[in-house]
Enzyme design. Structure first.
Site, PDB file in Angstrom:
ATOM      1  N   LYS A 119       0.378  -0.828   0.206  1.00  0.00           N
ATOM      2  CA  LYS A 119      -0.372   0.018   0.026  1.00  0.00           C
ATOM      3  C   LYS A 119       0.846   1.130   0.097  1.00  0.00           C
ATOM      4  O   LYS A 119       0.788   2.178  -0.513  1.00  0.00           O
ATOM      5  CB  LYS A 119      -0.778   0.173   1.306  1.00  0.00           C
ATOM      6  CG  LYS A 119      -2.787  -0.941   1.425  1.00  0.00           C
ATOM      7  CD  LYS A 119      -3.364  -0.689   2.326  1.00  0.00           C
ATOM      8  CE  LYS A 119      -4.280  -1.848   1.726  1.00  0.00           C
ATOM      9  NZ  LYS A 119      -5.661  -0.918   2.893  1.00  0.00           N
ATOM     10  N   LYS A 201      -5.441 -12.901  -8.036  1.00  0.00           N
ATOM     11  CA  LYS A 201      -6.506 -13.308  -7.871  1.00  0.00           C
ATOM     12  C   LYS A 201      -7.922 -11.771  -8.465  1.00  0.00           C
ATOM     13  O   LYS A 201      -7.439 -11.159  -7.945  1.00  0.00           O
ATOM     14  CB  LYS A 201      -7.002 -12.963  -6.045  1.00  0.00           C
ATOM     15  CG  LYS A 201      -7.653 -13.182  -5.355  1.00  0.00           C
ATOM     16  CD  LYS A 201      -7.462 -13.406  -3.680  1.00  0.00           C
ATOM     17  CE  LYS A 201      -9.106 -12.703  -2.722  1.00  0.00           C
ATOM     18  NZ  LYS A 201      -8.396 -13.074  -1.254  1.00  0.00           N
ATOM     19  N   LYS A 204     -11.604  -6.080  -6.016  1.00  0.00           N
ATOM     20  CA  LYS A 204     -12.007  -4.541  -6.224  1.00  0.00           C
ATOM     21  C   LYS A 204     -11.331  -4.243  -6.575  1.00  0.00           C
ATOM     22  O   LYS A 204     -12.246  -3.278  -6.940  1.00  0.00           O
ATOM     23  CB  LYS A 204     -13.599  -4.576  -5.162  1.00  0.00           C
ATOM     24  CG  LYS A 204     -12.551  -4.252  -3.329  1.00  0.00           C
ATOM     25  CD  LYS A 204     -13.347  -4.765  -2.483  1.00  0.00           C
ATOM     26  CE  LYS A 204     -13.162  -4.418  -1.077  1.00  0.00           C
ATOM     27  NZ  LYS A 204     -14.123  -4.170   0.128  1.00  0.00           N
TER      28      LYS A 204
END
Length: 338
Positions: A119, A201, A204
């Site tokens: 992040k 994976k 969203k």
């Protein structure tokens, strides 16, 4: 007559961030399983809105997203009288226990977290303290309710391990206080991958054409699946290593129809990818249609959502205070008697 003590159900905690759009992967891997867990466990499902603040949010959109996630929890069939469905920010104990756990968490432990590194790279202009201490708050989410089980994926193992370490560390210093939680690994549910990068994976936070959102309209679902990446040999065979694209579509089809891979291969032998992609689209649309209908009804009923929100916040706060009273006393914080 001798009475037998009723064994307490194990408590299960799971949190979902109200950012981005919940996907078919979230449904197959988590939400659908939550419904199966309601009768087995004492379940808490939290909309973890405090965690969302580590990335700058549009305030109005964040509030809207929180209600959207709660509505989807209810639309997949979760019962708010059985399961505790609530907003993290409505229970101040999360932040309070998060601070206390910060004080026994080592800098080295937090700096090793792969999600912090990831992040930080994606939000280089906002590497804030909350992003760094996020795992301590996640540990507080779990330990606050004396949770026995936490459903996790591979990307959350580090965070659960920290929660376990902090529970054991606190118990060692102050005496038995926290349940040391275990990971819950569902027996059902496939790992659903990106439609455009099937070795990753489904997420969203990725571009819209890589995932199917739970609220996508049928024509959008069909368009995304027709464009899904596959290989060039046109055979419907499950081989994740050499044929990740078609294997991902087979996993989706299997998850929503219950058919195994051999049955799918036999049924679509020689029919090609076009026919199979249309069949996957039909199956996904049929699976999501009743959820979308329930969502439309629930999300429009503001009074019902307010009632669920209020009652569940009250129940969650009552549970949290049981733990916090013990924690405050053990670390030496003075009791306030009004």
């Amino acid at each position: 007559m001798e009475q037998t003590q009723v064994e307490r159900k194990k408590r299960l905690f799971s949190g979902i961030q109200p950012t981005g759009t919940l996907t078919l992967g979230n449904y197959i891997g988590a939400l659908r399983n939550f419904k199966l867990l309601e009768d087995q466990y004492d379940c808490l499902f939290s909309v973890v809105d405090l965690h969302a603040l580590t990335v700058r949010q549009d305030p109005a959109q964040l509030r809207k997203n929180c209600l959207k996630v709660m509505s989807l929890f209810l639309a997949v069939g979760l019962d708010p009288d059985k399961s505790l469905i609530y907003f993290q920010s409505h229970v101040s104990g999360h932040a309070e226990l998060g601070w206390i756990l910060d004080c026994i968490t080592y800098m080295g432990e937090l700096s090793r977290m792969t999600q912090f590194k990831d992040k930080s790279a994606r939000h280089a202009d906002n590497i804030n303290a909350g992003l760094f201490t996020y795992p301590s708050l996640m540990a507080a989410d779990i330990l606050l309710y004396q949770s026995d089980m936490v459903p996790i994926g591979a990307d959350q193992k580090q965070h659960l391990e920290l929660a376990r370490n902090l529970a054991e560390r606190f118990n060692s210093v102050y005496g038995e206080t926290f349940v040391v939680p275990d990971g819950y690994f569902p027996k059902v549910g496939a790992r659903i991958m990106s439609l455009q990068e099937p070795t990753r994976k489904m997420s969203k936070s990725d571009p819209e054409d890589t995932y199917i959102a739970l609220l996508d309209e049928p024509n959008i679902i069909r368009k995304k699946l027709r464009r899904a990446q596959t290989d060039c040999d046109n055979s419907v065979v499950f081989d994740p290593e050499n044929k990740p694209g078609i294997s991902n579509l087979m996993s989706i089809f299997s998850a929503v129809t219950g058919k195994n891979m051999d049955e799918i291969t036999a049924e679509y032998d020689g029919r090609g990818y076009g026919a199979f992609k249309d069949a996957v689209a039909d199956a996904v649309i049929a699976e999501l249609e009743p959820i979308q209908a329930r969502y439309a009804k629930i999300s429009a009923d503001k009074a019902y959502l307010a009632e669920v929100m209020t009652k569940n916040a009250e129940r969650a706060n009552a549970l949290a205070q049981r733990t916090l009273l013990k924690v405050r006393r053990k670390v030496g914080l003075a009791a306030l008697k009004l």
